[in-house]
Design an enzyme around this catalytic site. Structure first.
Site, PDB file in Angstrom:
ATOM      1  N   LYS A 162      41.136  56.251  27.818  1.00  0.00           N
ATOM      2  CA  LYS A 162      40.564  57.050  26.714  1.00  0.00           C
ATOM      3  C   LYS A 162      39.387  56.350  26.056  1.00  0.00           C
ATOM      4  O   LYS A 162      38.463  57.015  25.590  1.00  0.00           O
ATOM      5  CB  LYS A 162      41.643  57.408  25.677  1.00  0.00           C
ATOM      6  CG  LYS A 162      42.600  58.462  26.189  1.00  0.00           C
ATOM      7  CD  LYS A 162      43.160  59.330  25.085  1.00  0.00           C
ATOM      8  CE  LYS A 162      43.997  60.465  25.656  1.00  0.00           C
ATOM      9  NZ  LYS A 162      44.832  61.139  24.671  1.00  0.00           N
TER      10      LYS A 162
ATOM     11  N   LYS B 283      44.717  62.809  37.883  1.00  0.00           N
ATOM     12  CA  LYS B 283      45.760  63.592  37.214  1.00  0.00           C
ATOM     13  C   LYS B 283      45.194  64.908  36.676  1.00  0.00           C
ATOM     14  O   LYS B 283      44.071  64.919  36.173  1.00  0.00           O
ATOM     15  CB  LYS B 283      46.312  62.746  36.063  1.00  0.00           C
ATOM     16  CG  LYS B 283      47.486  63.347  35.340  1.00  0.00           C
ATOM     17  CD  LYS B 283      47.852  62.523  34.110  1.00  0.00           C
ATOM     18  CE  LYS B 283      46.973  62.828  32.915  1.00  0.00           C
ATOM     19  NZ  LYS B 283      47.475  62.349  31.622  1.00  0.00           N
TER      20      LYS B 283
ATOM     21  N   LYS C 191      44.702  68.366  30.473  1.00  0.00           N
ATOM     22  CA  LYS C 191      44.237  69.466  29.627  1.00  0.00           C
ATOM     23  C   LYS C 191      42.910  69.142  28.953  1.00  0.00           C
ATOM     24  O   LYS C 191      42.251  70.032  28.436  1.00  0.00           O
ATOM     25  CB  LYS C 191      45.302  69.877  28.596  1.00  0.00           C
ATOM     26  CG  LYS C 191      45.904  68.766  27.743  1.00  0.00           C
ATOM     27  CD  LYS C 191      46.851  69.350  26.699  1.00  0.00           C
ATOM     28  CE  LYS C 191      48.209  68.706  26.585  1.00  0.00           C
ATOM     29  NZ  LYS C 191      48.264  67.333  26.082  1.00  0.00           N
TER      30      LYS C 191
HETATM   31  P1  TYM Z   1      50.589  64.854  26.817  1.00  0.00           P
HETATM   32  O1  TYM Z   1      50.397  65.834  25.735  1.00  0.00           O
HETATM   33  O2  TYM Z   1      49.396  64.250  27.461  1.00  0.00           O
HETATM   34  O3  TYM Z   1      51.450  65.493  27.976  1.00  0.00           O
HETATM   35  C1  TYM Z   1      52.689  66.127  27.714  1.00  0.00           C
HETATM   36  C2  TYM Z   1      53.666  65.855  28.827  1.00  0.00           C
HETATM   37  O4  TYM Z   1      53.141  66.333  30.075  1.00  0.00           O
HETATM   38  C3  TYM Z   1      53.169  65.291  31.047  1.00  0.00           C
HETATM   39  N1  TYM Z   1      51.998  65.463  31.921  1.00  0.00           N
HETATM   40  C4  TYM Z   1      52.064  65.588  33.239  1.00  0.00           C
HETATM   41  N2  TYM Z   1      53.095  65.574  34.099  1.00  0.00           N
HETATM   42  C5  TYM Z   1      52.815  65.728  35.414  1.00  0.00           C
HETATM   43  N3  TYM Z   1      51.552  65.925  35.901  1.00  0.00           N
HETATM   44  C6  TYM Z   1      50.491  65.936  35.060  1.00  0.00           C
HETATM   45  N4  TYM Z   1      49.277  66.134  35.537  1.00  0.00           N
HETATM   46  C7  TYM Z   1      50.729  65.763  33.670  1.00  0.00           C
HETATM   47  N5  TYM Z   1      49.911  65.744  32.588  1.00  0.00           N
HETATM   48  C8  TYM Z   1      50.717  65.544  31.517  1.00  0.00           C
HETATM   49  C9  TYM Z   1      53.098  64.010  30.240  1.00  0.00           C
HETATM   50  O5  TYM Z   1      53.608  62.914  30.954  1.00  0.00           O
HETATM   51  C10 TYM Z   1      53.930  64.362  29.041  1.00  0.00           C
HETATM   52  O6  TYM Z   1      55.304  64.175  29.309  1.00  0.00           O
HETATM   53  N6  TYM Z   1      51.868  60.666  24.419  1.00  0.00           N
HETATM   54  C11 TYM Z   1      52.359  61.928  24.906  1.00  0.00           C
HETATM   55  C12 TYM Z   1      52.938  62.794  23.823  1.00  0.00           C
HETATM   56  C13 TYM Z   1      54.003  62.147  23.015  1.00  0.00           C
HETATM   57  C14 TYM Z   1      55.348  61.917  23.396  1.00  0.00           C
HETATM   58  C15 TYM Z   1      55.973  61.326  22.282  1.00  0.00           C
HETATM   59  C16 TYM Z   1      56.055  62.157  24.577  1.00  0.00           C
HETATM   60  C17 TYM Z   1      53.872  61.711  21.726  1.00  0.00           C
HETATM   61  N7  TYM Z   1      55.054  61.223  21.281  1.00  0.00           N
HETATM   62  C18 TYM Z   1      57.329  60.941  22.315  1.00  0.00           C
HETATM   63  C19 TYM Z   1      57.394  61.759  24.607  1.00  0.00           C
HETATM   64  C20 TYM Z   1      58.016  61.177  23.511  1.00  0.00           C
HETATM   65  C21 TYM Z   1      51.203  62.687  25.534  1.00  0.00           C
HETATM   66  O7  TYM Z   1      50.059  62.464  25.259  1.00  0.00           O
HETATM   67  O8  TYM Z   1      51.579  63.703  26.355  1.00  0.00           O
END
Ligand code: TYM
Length: 333
Positions: free
Chosen positions: A116, A198, A201
């Site tokens: 990032k 990957k 979004k």
């Molecule tokens: P975020 O918002 O980027 O993504 C949400 C969830 O989707 C999964 N993910 C994917 N899985 C498979 N293939 C992909 N291309 C892909 N892109 C995203 C992510 O692994 C995630 O599970 N930091 C976290 C949000 C968060 C969180 C937490 C998660 C904040 N606090 C506490 C678990 C527990 C994040 O940015 O996810």
């Protein structure tokens, strides 16, 4: 399960920072309903999104939209605590305390921080650096046992465990040590146009399928997905990343292994593979989109649900926070 055994706690979150993608759905969201015997909390982690500049009106809209999507994906808001992170102040409060138990060196190693920082070189703010500490607070506040996530979040769950163990080492058993729950086969869905990256979004539209995409957009994007020139439908992520990604998507949606999905299509061309993936995605997303539209039509109902669930989360979070404040020596009235 033994009758008096403590119910497991499951916690996960998704950032309302863009259109929720097929990657988010397969890697995380669809696994959220896999824990019928646990107490589950699913959070819209809006505070995390502020590490990158957001359009305020858009952020507000995407926050309620994501809450509605949780419900549309089958999470009953009476059975699961679905809420918004900024509605429960304890997240930010615990994050401050845990900041004082986390080392710069540990945070420096986080690959998401490095990625990032490279992507937003003009805004490498302190929040981006301490992001994993806020995430650790999310998880630890609820004495979480299981954290269902995609593989890109594994490192963040690991640092959360390290912080919790360090804290417990000093003050006794304050936090439950959480485990990540990662479904290996579908843990990382790749970009449609650059299948070695990957699906994200925050990338351009044509690289991902959004959960709310119209069928014609889904069809067009999959038709344009990058494959290769050898023409054989075979699961081989290293040498055939595009085809393997399509097989992973198909397999996940059909509850098969990618090899099984490949066997069904063996001898056919990439056109047939893309057709099969398109059908599977549209079949999966259509009923979710219908429910989503119904839920969103009742704004007041949605807001009331979020308020109710934030109160439940707040009650649980306060219990842990009080314990932490007491342990570290903050004077309480
Ligand atoms: P975020 O918002 O980027 O993504 C949400 C969830 O989707 C999964 N993910 C994917 N899985 C498979 N293939 C992909 N291309 C892909 N892109 C995203 C992510 O692994 C995630 O599970 N930091 C976290 C949000 C968060 C969180 C937490 C998660 C904040 N606090 C506490 C678990 C527990 C994040 O940015 O996810």
């Amino acid at each position: 399960m033994e009758q008096n055994e403590k119910r497991k706690v499951v916690f996960s979150g998704i950032q309302p920072s863009g259109n929720i993608t097929l990657g988010n759905y397969i890697g995380a969201l669809r696994n959220f309903s896999s824990f019928p015997d646990a107490d589950c909390l699913y959070c819209v982690v809006d505070l995390h999104t502020l590490t990158v500049r957001q359009n305020p009106a858009e952020l507000r809209k995407r926050t309620t939209s994501l809450a509605a999507l949780y419900v549309a994906c089958g999470l009953d808001p009476e059975e699961n605590i679905i809420y918004c992170q900024s509605h429960v102040p304890a997240h930010a409060e615990l994050a401050w305390i845990l900041n004082c138990f986390t080392y710069m060196g540990e945070l420096n190693r986080m690959t998401q921080f490095k990625d990032k920082s490279a992507k937003h070189a003009d805004n490498i703010n302190a929040g981006l650096f301490t992001y994993p500490v806020l995430m650790a607070s999310d998880i630890l506040l609820y004495q979480t046992d299981i954290v269902p996530v995609g593989v890109d979040q594994k490192q963040h769950v690991e640092i959360c465990r390290d912080i919790a163990q360090r804290f417990n080492g000093i003050y006794g058993d304050v936090f439950t040590i959480p485990e990540p729950y990662i479904r290996k086969a579908s843990a990382k869905i790749m970009s449609l146009t650059e299948p070695t990256r990957k699906m994200s979004k925050s990338d351009p539209e044509d690289t991902f399928i959004a959960l709310l995409d119209k069928p014609e957009d889904i069809r067009r994007k999959i038709k344009r997905a990058v494959t290769d020139s050898d023409g054989e439908i075979r699961y081989d992520p290293e040498n055939k990343p595009g085809v393997s990604n399509l097989l992973t998507i198909l397999a996940a949606l059909k509850n098969q292994t990618p090899e099984e999905a490949a066997a069904v299509l063996s001898g056919l061309g990439y056109g047939a593979l893309k057709e099969a993936v398109t059908d599977a995605v549209i079949t999966e997303f259509t009923p979710i989109q219908q429910r989503y539209n119904e839920i969103l039509a009742d704004k007041e109902g949605l807001n009331a649900m979020l308020r109710r669930n934030a109160e439940k989360a707040d009650y649980l979070a306060r219990k842990t926070l009080r314990k932490v404040y007491k342990k570290v020596g903050l004077f309480q009235l």
